[in-house]
Design a protein around this motif. Structure first.
Motif, mmCIF file in Angstrom:
data_model
loop_
_atom_site.group_PDB
_atom_site.id
_atom_site.type_symbol
_atom_site.label_atom_id
_atom_site.label_comp_id
_atom_site.label_asym_id
_atom_site.label_seq_id
_atom_site.Cartn_x
_atom_site.Cartn_y
_atom_site.Cartn_z
ATOM 1 N N ALA B 45 26.957 -4.810 -6.818
ATOM 2 C CA ALA B 45 26.921 -5.580 -8.207
ATOM 3 C C ALA B 45 27.822 -4.509 -9.275
ATOM 4 O O ALA B 45 28.174 -5.114 -10.206
ATOM 5 C CB ALA B 45 25.591 -5.705 -8.785
ATOM 6 N N TYR B 117 30.612 -7.353 -10.628
ATOM 7 C CA TYR B 117 29.330 -8.143 -9.996
ATOM 8 C C TYR B 117 29.583 -8.503 -8.583
ATOM 9 O O TYR B 117 30.654 -8.162 -7.828
ATOM 10 C CB TYR B 117 29.564 -9.458 -10.881
ATOM 11 C CG TYR B 117 31.187 -10.095 -10.682
ATOM 12 C CD1 TYR B 117 31.450 -10.970 -9.721
ATOM 13 C CD2 TYR B 117 31.992 -10.110 -11.573
ATOM 14 C CE1 TYR B 117 32.373 -11.831 -9.566
ATOM 15 C CE2 TYR B 117 33.195 -10.818 -11.650
ATOM 16 C CZ TYR B 117 33.273 -11.724 -10.616
ATOM 17 O OH TYR B 117 34.588 -12.463 -10.630
ATOM 18 N N GLY B 152 20.711 -8.306 -15.360
ATOM 19 C CA GLY B 152 20.493 -9.599 -15.920
ATOM 20 C C GLY B 152 19.834 -9.361 -17.311
ATOM 21 O O GLY B 152 19.534 -8.165 -17.703
ATOM 22 N N CYS B 285 29.169 -17.025 -7.341
ATOM 23 C CA CYS B 285 29.402 -15.780 -7.851
ATOM 24 C C CYS B 285 30.518 -15.611 -8.698
ATOM 25 O O CYS B 285 30.447 -15.005 -9.693
ATOM 26 C CB CYS B 285 29.694 -14.734 -6.573
ATOM 27 S SG CYS B 285 28.119 -14.200 -5.825
ATOM 28 N N SER B 319 29.741 -11.063 -18.875
ATOM 29 C CA SER B 319 30.191 -10.125 -17.851
ATOM 30 C C SER B 319 30.789 -8.814 -18.446
ATOM 31 O O SER B 319 30.843 -8.836 -19.669
ATOM 32 C CB SER B 319 31.079 -10.865 -16.716
ATOM 33 O OG SER B 319 32.171 -11.004 -17.271
ATOM 34 N N HIS B 352 27.157 -9.935 -13.723
ATOM 35 C CA HIS B 352 27.393 -11.118 -12.996
ATOM 36 C C HIS B 352 28.555 -11.442 -13.341
ATOM 37 O O HIS B 352 29.286 -11.039 -14.175
ATOM 38 C CB HIS B 352 26.352 -12.031 -13.813
ATOM 39 C CG HIS B 352 24.879 -12.097 -13.874
ATOM 40 N ND1 HIS B 352 24.045 -12.590 -14.688
ATOM 41 C CD2 HIS B 352 24.167 -10.833 -13.076
ATOM 42 C CE1 HIS B 352 22.604 -12.274 -14.072
ATOM 43 N NE2 HIS B 352 22.629 -11.278 -13.306
ATOM 44 N N TYR B 663 18.752 -12.989 -9.636
ATOM 45 C CA TYR B 663 19.548 -11.707 -9.222
ATOM 46 C C TYR B 663 18.062 -10.948 -8.832
ATOM 47 O O TYR B 663 17.475 -10.966 -9.940
ATOM 48 C CB TYR B 663 20.270 -11.374 -10.288
ATOM 49 C CG TYR B 663 21.771 -12.031 -10.309
ATOM 50 C CD1 TYR B 663 22.733 -11.646 -9.688
ATOM 51 C CD2 TYR B 663 21.821 -12.969 -10.814
ATOM 52 C CE1 TYR B 663 24.106 -12.278 -9.524
ATOM 53 C CE2 TYR B 663 23.046 -14.107 -10.716
ATOM 54 C CZ TYR B 663 24.121 -13.398 -10.249
ATOM 55 O OH TYR B 663 25.341 -14.086 -10.157
ATOM 56 N N ILE B 669 22.526 -11.417 -5.866
ATOM 57 C CA ILE B 669 22.200 -12.795 -6.064
ATOM 58 C C ILE B 669 21.370 -13.084 -5.096
ATOM 59 O O ILE B 669 21.397 -12.628 -3.777
ATOM 60 C CB ILE B 669 23.574 -13.582 -6.172
ATOM 61 C CG1 ILE B 669 23.141 -15.141 -6.666
ATOM 62 C CG2 ILE B 669 24.050 -13.565 -4.901
ATOM 63 C CD1 ILE B 669 24.311 -16.041 -7.100
#
Lengths: 328, 746
Positions: B45, B117, B152, B285, B319, B352, B663, B669
């Motif tokens: 990530a 991400y 998150g 994604c 993001s 993300h 997540y 994810i």
């Protein structure tokens, strides 16, 4: 999906011969589970032996009252078979609560017995999983584990067994017949699926090269009724969060014999002898059902996200028993 | 004059093509020399990509090329992406609505070596078959320097960055709150959602010299054309984007995503058409999402229920590679009469993929908090929740000193509450029972701003008797083909069977995005204008020297049911064109919003009434009935319009009860597929009784339409939560509502 070789077998002997106890080969029947996993790159067979032409599509009522189910009988055909509807309704309900019509039309009996977990860590080759790659660790233990097992877990694996059909069979009692290089043998259904323990990669008592040819249901319990209750977030097309297959035979107001199996909560299709013992000879009351539910879940171990499954499974047991004992 | 086809229930004119598999979706196209792309996603990530081993993949069967940072061309230059500022290798990312070239994620593929991400593309394999490309993609191994991810919004203390242009304040909300007799301060959250449109994102790119043609599943052929032209530094006329049919987008296909850029680059590198169809997992994604949001509402009222103060302060995820703002509080200053209101919005960066518009972006999230808060205020006051709303009806738009062009919310309340039977509601918690089940009744308001954009269209009356309408908008499954045909049929009198509609091609006259509920109000005036222009052109041809109506005044000719007449002579346009030996009469028009925008506030309203059934014995919650009345002006096609509202209501059920893109703590994810990302299925969907009020809004456009795609989802999750409170006494402020939230209630 990586390239693989494909061979088609005409009978059981040819199938096992073609497979030849080769670790890189797999049998394929309906393919609803295998192909999915090949696409995900978590199964990488170099050779597939197609068993769809094998003469294992019949259901046979045996003289002793048992029902012998060919390995290739589809979930749909099994669910709607007259003997299943009449004598094993819990199995029909379990089958029809799973997947979708399209999947059930091609998914087979033996394939369902061999169905592998839906654990997202298992299904993602980038994540650790002791079942897929022994020794790599378990992503679910410290990860998201709302859908994971609370019964039969180990420190190496908490993946839940996904099948509904197997829960129904577990309650009914059955025998799995396999054929392989060592000949033919029968395995009690309850002993077939293995707990993860230290070897979560070993999911069942099947030796290399062996092929399931039949599943034979025990003769129905005299006077028993059955019910399968599946609880989940949505009403269809989802694996169980908790389910209960209840088979109960009454003797007046008392329970003569009961079979309880659970889905969605165990690392294998879960038969609860503890619940059955708590029911046997007892009056069919809410209090009895709750005692049985407590007994069934006494050994449950929750992780971060799945504690709710323990009361949910108890609710499934209580309601399934209430429903099955209230039937007219 | 025949009965009007506008407002008539009309089955989709493209229905047969779709049912028979003849409708060509992006991935259906196979071009001569076709090869296939399959992206390699990052499996971490956050961190840096420090090594990429391509050897095994290069030697795999069928592999033609592997596109990655090391061989990716420097495209056009430009604006800073803060994520790669230190790299000094800056690419241009076009990104404006005004220039109609906004993209989904400002960072171009491979722009920096950062991993921002999971699922970010680190390479794309090009091979002779899809299967070979996918197999080889799995042989690519990457080495990363991994960093601790921000998994998150709900797992970080970061307050985020203020989105200043979202801030609204009027009156003295703080002072009014302090002195108010009834007040509360609550926080609401909504999980991240993913669009999960049935049709996967797909891109098929081919170059002919310096001309680029792309088949894409997109909600905006014009936007993608402009964005591609900007990125490749070529004139827009050299880019053609085609999207004849789209299997839904819900916003995820409004703006171009990185896979399309890589695919176009790859096509140039290998000199062959490259087709990339994203897997379902990749769709989760790197193709947008509705960001998670956290909302704090401080609401105050007097004892009669008059709202005295609303402060609505929200955060949304964005993001690390783009600054997406979810306008969560945008409806709050407008829906209810309240003198003291403030709204603020902050963006919090998480690892993300970049969020994007998802059906009713912003307002639906805001409606969850605001409409639950209204229910909470009603409880505080001991007042019926509908009555509380009535007491705060906004006679004018309280956020702008403007009258509504039409606010029929009271009619919606009256109609829906009557059909639902709201007056029979026993307000006592858990008081309504049926066997094992406790019944809960809740309601909420729905609202969405009416927007309109620019549009051009072309209409041809042809010698073969057909009418062809062309517009560079697209039909994302909502019925645009059909309503465009209805419009042309209405104005020409030619039956639908002889009307051809061409959409989904950027070479057609520029049309709008299919988004924001604005396609209908934007497109139809241009189609009408072009139709009238074509008729006028026909008349001019008819009265020219040597023509059948030579010497007549154009105004003296009538055009009805496809025929031109001066009262004595009548000719169909086909006959006329045939006599003139002309192939067609062609008309063009453009249409745009005008000064009405300064005179009125345009907004649609509606109301949802929801019944839930809670079975505490098995912890089962179901929505058993939905009754909704919605005012969107006129419905051009009540059949497809109702379908939009019903679908939005189902999607609102998803938001309220099921949908959550999860997540784990590493930022990976968890549920990137249809089995684990739970959306409602048919068995979950109850009777949905939708009534559309028919109050044409002629202030907005000549057809009186305000658009319908979004409004149905707004308020739905709140109505469910309010019904759950009525059944269980549990106030759920975190969406979706889960079994674990309710299981203890008996």
């Amino acid at each position: 999906m990586r390239n693989f070789d494909y061979q088609r077998a005409g009978d059981v002997a040819e199938a096992t011969a073609l497979h030849g106890n080769d670790h890189s080969a797999d049998f394929i029947a309906g393919g609803t589970n295998l192909i999915d996993m090949v696409k995900l790159d978590i199964m990488r067979p170099q050779r597939l032996v197609d068993v769809n032409r094998l003469p294992l599509t019949d259901l046979e009522s045996l003289d002793d009252g048992r029902l012998k189910i060919g390995a290739l009988v589809t979930n749909t055909d099994l669910a709607y078979h007259e003997r299943v509807l009449a004598d094993y309704p819990v199995l029909s309900e379990a089958l029809l609560s799973g997947a979708s019509t399209q999947l059930r039309n091609v998914a087979t009996t033996a394939g369902n017995v061999m169905q592998r977990t839906r654990c997202p860590y298992f299904r993602n080759p980038a994540r650790p999983c002791n079942k897929r790659e022994p020794g790599s660790g378990c992503g679910a233990l410290e990860g998201i584990n709302r859908n994971h097992a609370v019964l039969g877990t180990s420190e190496h694996c908490i993946a839940v067994h996904p099948s509904d059909m197997c829960v129904g069979m577990q309650a009914l009692g059955a025998t799995i017949t396999v054929e392989g290089p060592g000949g033919t043998r029968d395995i009690p259904f309850e002993e077939y699926h293995l707990l993860p323990g230290d070897t979560p990669e070993r999911e069942h008592d099947l030796n290399d090269g062996e092929l399931i040819t039949h599943v034979t249901l025990d003769a129905p319990i005299d006077g028993a009724r059955g019910h399968y209750l599946k609880l989940r977030d949505r009403m269809s097309y989802e694996f169980a969060l908790a389910s209960c297959a209840a088979v109960v035979a009454m003797d007046g107001d008392a329970i003569r014999e009961a079979r309880i199996a659970l889905g969605g909560v165990g690392t294998k299709p879960w038969r609860s002898h503890e619940a059955e013992a708590a029911l046997s000879g007892q009056p069919a009351t809410e209090e009895t059902f709750e005692k049985a539910a407590e007994a069934a879940m006494a050994g449950a171990v929750a992780h971060r996200d799945n504690a709710f499954k323990i009361p949910l499974a108890k609710q499934a047991i209580v309601r399934a028993l209430a429903t099955v004992t209230a039937q007219g | 004059m025949t009965e009007s086809i506008i407002g008539h229930r009309t089955t989709r004119i493209d229905g047969e093509l779709k049912l028979t598999g003849k409708a060509d979706y992006a991935a259906d196209h196979n071009l001569p020399g076709q090869v296939y792309g399959y992206p390699v996603p990052s499996t971490i990530a956050r961190g840096r990509l420090v090594g990429l081993d391509l050897d095994a993949a290069r030697q795999a069967p069928g592999v033609i090329e592997i596109v990655h940072r090391g061989n990716f061309p420097a495209l056009q230059h430009s604006d800073n992406n803060p994520a790669c500022g230190s790299e000094g290798r800056l690419f241009h990312s076009p990104n404006t609505m005004a220039e109609q070239n906004k993209v989904g994620e400002a960072r171009l593929p491979f722009e920096d070596d950062g991993i921002h991400y999971e699922g970010q593309y680190i390479a794309m394999v090009i091979a002779d078959t899809f299967e070979h490309a996918r197999a080889a993609a799995r042989l690519v191994t990457a080495r990363y320097e991994e960093e601790t991810a921000v998994p998150g919004l709900f797992q970080t203390d970061d307050e985020g960055e203020e989105a200043g242009d979202e801030a609204v304040s009027r009156g003295d909300p703080e002072g009014a709150f302090e002195s108010a007799p009834v007040k509360f301060d609550h926080t609401y959250t909504i999980a991240m959602e993913t669009h999960v449109a049935m049709e996967l994102h797909a891109s098929n790119a081919t170059w002919d010299g310096d001309r680029l043609t792309i088949y894409e599943s997109t909600q905006g052929v014009v936007f993608q054309r402009n964005a591609m032209a900007q990125i490749f530094g070529i004139p827009p006329e050299k880019v053609t984007v085609i999207a004849h049919y789209i299997g839904s987008g819900f916003g995820s296909k409004l703006f171009m995503w990185p896979h399309a850029v890589i695919t176009a680059v790859a096509a140039k590198m290998v000199g062959r058409p490259v087709k990339t169809v994203l897997s379902r997992q990749q769709n989760f994604c790197s193709a947008g999402n509705r960001p998670a949001s956290r909302q704090r509402i401080r609401m105050a009222a007097d004892r009669d229920g008059k709202l005295l103060s609303i402060r609505h302060d929200s955060q949304n995820e964005t993001s690390f590679v783009d600054a997406y703002t979810e306008s969560v509080g945008s409806g709050t200053p407008r829906v209810y009469a309240c003198d003291n209101v403030s709204v603020s919005q902050r963006r919090v960066q998480v690892n993300h993929g970049t969020p994007t518009s998802m059906r009713a972006p912003g307002e639906v999230s805001g409606s969850v908090a605001l409409e639950i808060a209204m229910d909470e205020m009603a409880i505080e006051l001991g007042m019926d929740p509908l009555e509380l709303r009535r007491r705060n009806f906004a006679e004018r738009d309280p956020s702008a000193d403007l009258p509504w062009s039409g606010n029929h919310l009271r009619e919606c309340w009256d109609d829906a509450s009557r059909r639902f039977g709201w007056e029979k509601r026993n307000p006592q918690i858990g008081s309504m029972r049926d066997g094992h089940e406790i019944i809960g009744w809740g309601m909420a308001d729905a609202t969405w701003e009416a927007m309109r954009s620019h549009c051009k269209a072309r209409v041809e009356l042809r010698a073969d008797g057909k009418v062809q309408v062309a517009c560079g908008t697209q039909d994302i499954g909502t019925g645009t083909y059909t309503i465009v045909a209805q419009t042309a049929s209405e104005l020409t009198g030619v039956p639908l069977e002889r009307i051809e509609v061409k959409l989904g091609d950027s070479t057609l006259p520029a049309g709008p995005l299919s988004g924001g509920s604005m396609a209908t109000a934007t497109t139809l005036p241009a189609v009408a204008g072009a139709t009238r222009d074509a008729i006028e052109q026909l008349k001019q041809l008819a009265i020219a020297d040597g023509a059948p109506f030579e010497g007549k005044e154009a105004d003296a000719l009538t055009f009805e049911n496809g025929t031109l007449s001066d009262g004595s002579q009548t000719l169909s346009f086909a006959e006329l064109l045939d006599k003139l030996q002309r192939g067609m009469a062609e008309g063009e028009a453009s249409a745009a919003p005008g000064e009405e925008q300064d005179k009125f506030s345009f907004r649609s309203f509606g109301a949802h009434f929801v019944e839930v059934r809670w079975d505490p014995g098995i912890s089962r919650l179901r929505v058993s009935r939905v009754v909704s009345t919605i005012d969107v002006g006129r419905a051009i096609n009540p059949l497809t319009a109702r379908n939009q509202v019903e679908g939005a209501i189902v999607m609102g059920m998803g938001m309220g009860m099921f949908e959550e893109t999860e997540y784990d703590s590493a930022g990976n994810i968890y549920n990137n597929n249809y089995a684990d990302y739970i959306v409602p299925v048919h068995a979950d969907i109850p009777d949905i009784e939708v009534e559309l009020l028919d109050n044409p809004d002629y202030n907005f456009n000549e057809f009186g339409v305000r658009g319908i795609g979004e409004i149905g989802i707004t308020g739905m999750a709140a109505a469910i939560s309010n019904a759950v409170y009525h059944a269980t006494g549990k106030r759920i402020r975190d969406m979706p509502i889960k079994i674990a939230d309710l299981i203890a209630s008996r």
